[in-house]
Design a protein around this motif. Structure first.
Motif, short mmCIF file in Angstrom:
data_model
loop_
_atom_site.label_atom_id
_atom_site.label_comp_id
_atom_site.label_asym_id
_atom_site.label_seq_id
_atom_site.Cartn_x
_atom_site.Cartn_y
_atom_site.Cartn_z
N GLN A 114 0.83 -1.20 0.00
CA GLN A 114 0.00 0.00 0.00
C GLN A 114 0.87 1.26 0.00
N LEU A 115 1.96 1.22 0.77
CA LEU A 115 2.85 2.38 0.84
C LEU A 115 3.51 2.62 -0.52
N ARG A 116 3.97 1.53 -1.17
CA ARG A 116 4.58 1.70 -2.50
C ARG A 116 3.59 2.33 -3.48
N ARG A 117 2.32 1.96 -3.34
CA ARG A 117 1.30 2.48 -4.27
C ARG A 117 1.08 3.98 -4.06
N ILE A 118 1.04 4.45 -2.82
CA ILE A 118 0.81 5.88 -2.59
C ILE A 118 2.06 6.68 -2.97
N ILE A 119 3.26 6.10 -2.80
CA ILE A 119 4.49 6.77 -3.25
C ILE A 119 4.48 6.89 -4.77
N HIS A 120 4.07 5.82 -5.42
CA HIS A 120 3.96 5.84 -6.88
C HIS A 120 3.01 6.95 -7.33
N TYR A 121 1.87 7.07 -6.65
CA TYR A 121 0.90 8.13 -6.98
C TYR A 121 1.53 9.50 -6.82
N ALA A 122 2.29 9.68 -5.73
CA ALA A 122 2.88 11.00 -5.45
C ALA A 122 3.94 11.37 -6.48
N GLU A 123 4.67 10.39 -6.99
CA GLU A 123 5.80 10.67 -7.86
C GLU A 123 5.47 10.58 -9.35
N THR A 124 4.35 9.99 -9.70
CA THR A 124 4.07 9.75 -11.11
C THR A 124 3.93 11.05 -11.90
N SER A 125 4.28 10.99 -13.17
CA SER A 125 4.08 12.13 -14.07
C SER A 125 2.81 11.95 -14.89
N ALA A 126 2.11 10.82 -14.67
CA ALA A 126 0.87 10.55 -15.40
C ALA A 126 -0.30 11.26 -14.74
N CYS A 127 -1.45 11.20 -15.38
CA CYS A 127 -2.67 11.83 -14.85
C CYS A 127 -3.01 11.23 -13.49
N ARG A 128 -3.10 12.07 -12.48
CA ARG A 128 -3.37 11.59 -11.12
C ARG A 128 -4.79 11.02 -11.00
N ARG A 129 -5.72 11.62 -11.70
CA ARG A 129 -7.10 11.13 -11.66
C ARG A 129 -7.15 9.69 -12.21
N ALA A 130 -6.45 9.48 -13.33
CA ALA A 130 -6.42 8.15 -13.92
C ALA A 130 -5.76 7.15 -12.98
N GLU A 131 -4.70 7.58 -12.27
CA GLU A 131 -4.01 6.70 -11.31
C GLU A 131 -4.96 6.28 -10.18
N LEU A 132 -5.71 7.24 -9.65
CA LEU A 132 -6.64 6.93 -8.56
C LEU A 132 -7.71 5.96 -9.03
N LEU A 133 -8.31 6.24 -10.19
CA LEU A 133 -9.40 5.41 -10.67
C LEU A 133 -8.90 4.00 -11.03
N GLU A 134 -7.69 3.92 -11.55
CA GLU A 134 -7.14 2.62 -11.92
C GLU A 134 -6.98 1.73 -10.68
#
Length: 610
Positions: free
Chosen positions: A358-378
């Motif tokens: 779970q921690l790796r997933r939230i770090i990935h969300y914070a650092e990604t350059s992709a659309c954050r909305r798409a990351e959350l929904l995915e």
């Protein structure tokens, strides 16, 4: 007008149902069990409130939080609907009076916590109250795989044995497929009709910035939003206290909220926030679940959340009225290290492994350059299709609004991947990213020397790049699938098939520049979707609303929401017929408050000549 729509308009003042509401209501009224997953602000409450007005008997709403019960009952009372609650805030005399009213059939809805429902004579009470429906709100609390598991929710499975023919509705705003299946099993729902709405909250804007002097960053953010309500989520009680004190010292009406405060102080701070006496609550995750304050205009995560589900739920407390709201996360790798340390102290290995993932997933969300909305929904199993009219992704996150700079990362990627390969070849065992960074930067640590990694050809080839930058490059290569990372307490790296192909074929690659601290913004951000209105009139209507709310001892939004006041300040309704056209003005509220608001609008028009 059909009966359901008539109830919606007369009792609640709305002209149309939100997505899936009608289908859920009709299924429930047909006597079927229902599982409903609607996003925060998606109108879950109406899904059981309207059926309660269309069936005989009592609807019992199981809710985990005291504040939610009072809040919902206050709003129902304002709409003329007989409802009550039972919880620990009531004295013995008041509790007896309400129990007497339940036995006499005076109420259509009862809000109650699971442990209170199953106390003492619960079987006799439920059999004598003519219960015709159960609604289990925040149903993810029953699942051990959910982010907010509450053991007392497991007691609810006994309801099926006692009243097997009474339909049950489970509602939640956040649940992965695994949690959904667990809810259905634990509540023993019978062939339930499943309703899953989109997780997308189009009125929310998501941003992440590097954490750098966070109190200063917070003050810069709230400086142009001093009239707006917001929540600051902190990882610890001490941080919540410290941030509240820092804001108060600068003149902001801010209060802390956490489990370390006594119940009276917590309740008071929450009530002041609900009534707009306090604009900012600085809280741990103990605050917010089920708090139905619609006009929260922003949520800041001062510290890194533990997981995506919690982050989604907490950001979802912004913009429940459908108006634009902002969600800002201050991200620091140091916060991630703190979370990792807490995980190390867990005693259950399975729990540890799940927490790390779970921690790796939230770090990935914070650092990604992709659309954050798409990351959350995915994360919740939903594919997002970009909808911004200008073609820039979702049009509502920093990565889509202001795409980060990219650069030719071929050489640095080759260096890092080659280093992983050389270390693995020399040692025949995997190492973590930190060790690879130490080899690249030529660090003379005990492990580097003991394992002979200071003699590798890749030792020190990355001295010109900082350790922090190398770590960011490594995490991006993991996200891009060129590196694999094992699970477990000490995750190790290995080249993936794509990573090997990249090195062999000498392909080029574009990487993204790390997040940088933005320059301070002056003035409020323009927020698409705001109802444009006469702001001076809107302020007057807010003052009137507050006077009425204070007289009645309820939060301001129980009278009317900001959305409703903004429509009034846009359309200048002159009489009851025009006031009926305003969304959120039901018949009971029109009769009680309509003339007062019309009078203020008329006075304003006379003063200004509008």
């Amino acid at each position: 007008m059909d009966k359901l729509l008539g109830t919606l308009k007369a009792a609640f003042g709305y002209d149309a149902f939100r997505p899936l509401q009608r289908e859920i209501i009709e299924t429930s009224l047909a006597g079927r069990d229902v599982f409903a997953l609607l996003p925060t602000g998606g109108g879950k409450s109406l899904c059981f409130q309207i059926p309660a007005l269309h069936r005989e008997g009592l609807t019992i709403v199981v809710s985990p939080l005291v504040a939610l019960m009072k809040d919902q009952v206050d709003q129902l009372a304002a709409a003329g609907i007989p409802a009550t609650f039972l919880n620990s805030t009531l004295g013995a005399k008041e509790a007896r009076a309400r129990l007497r009213g339940l036995h006499q059939g005076e109420y259509r809805l009862l809000y109650v916590a699971p442990e209170r429902l199953m106390l003492d004579d619960w079987k006799e009470n439920l059999l004598s109250w003519h219960v015709t429906a159960f609604a289990i709100d925040e149903a993810h609390c029953i699942s051990e795989w959910g982010h907010d598991f509450r053991p007392e929710y497991r007691l609810l499975s006994q309801l099926r044995d006692l009243l097997p023919n009474v339909p049950m509705m489970a509602l939640t705003a956040t649940a992965t497929q695994r949690v959904r299946d667990d809810i259905v099993r634990a509540l023993r729902l019978r062939k339930p009709e499943i309703f899953v709405a989109s997780f997308n909250r189009p009125n929310l804007t998501y941003r992440v910035i590097p954490k750098d002097q966070p109190l200063r960053q917070l003050l810069e953010f709230v400086g142009s939003r001093y009239k707006e309500s917001g929540i600051v989520y902190c990882a610890s009680r001490a941080a919540a206290e410290r941030v509240a004190e820092g804001l108060a010292a600068k003149g902001y009406r801010a209060r802390p909220y956490h489990a370390g405060l006594d119940a009276a102080t917590r309740a008071q701070n929450q009530e002041l926030f609900l009534r707009d006496e306090v604009r900012i609550i600085c809280a741990t995750i103990a605050f917010g679940m089920g708090i139905n304050k619609p006009n929260v205009r922003w949520v800041i995560h001062y510290d890194l959340p533990k997981n995506i589900e919690g982050y989604y739920q907490e950001t979802g407390r912004a913009g429940r009225d459908g108006l634009p709201a902002e969600c800002l996360l201050l991200f620091s790798p140091g916060d991630a290290a703190k979370q990792s340390h807490f995980i190390d102290e867990m005693s259950d290995p399975d729990e540890q492994q799940n927490a790390r993932a779970q921690l790796r997933r939230i770090i990935h969300y914070a650092e990604t350059s992709a659309c954050r909305r798409a990351e959350l929904l995915e994360y919740f199993g939903e594919t997002y299709v970009a909808s911004a009219p200008n073609g820039h992704g979702c049009g509502g996150c920093d990565n889509c609004l202001e795409p980060r700079e990219t650069y030719d990362g071929t050489v640095v990627a080759q260096k890092l991947l080659s280093c992983v390969y050389r270390v693995s070849e020399a040692s025949r065992f995997g190492v973590g990213l930190n060790h690879i960074v130490e080899v690249l930067t030529g660090a003379s640590t005990e492990k580097v020397r003991r394992w002979g990694h200071d003699s590798l050809s890749t030792y020190g080839i990355g001295k010109g790049t900082s350790r922090q930058e190398w770590s960011a490059i490594g995490r991006e290569l993991i996200r891009l699938g060129l590196l694999g990372q094992s699970s477990g307490e000490y995750p190790t790296l290995e080249l993936t098939r794509d990573g090997i192909d990249f090195l062999k074929a000498r392909r080029s690659i574009m990487l993204t520049r790390p997040l940088v601290v933005p320059k301070a913004r002056r003035g409020a951000d323009t927020r698409a979707g705001e109802i444009e209105c006469d702001e001076r009139l809107f302020e007057r209507l807010r003052m009137l609303r507050k006077e009425i709310a204070d007289e009645r001892g309820v939060p301001a939004y129980v009278i009317f929401g900001d959305n409703t006041l903004r429509q009034m300040a846009r359309d200048y309704p002159e009489d009851e017929e025009e006031m009926r056209e305003i969304s959120g003005v039901g018949e009971k509220k029109l009769a009680e408050f309509g003339d007062l608001f019309i009078e203020v609008i008329q006075e304003y028009r006379e003063e200004t000549g509008r």
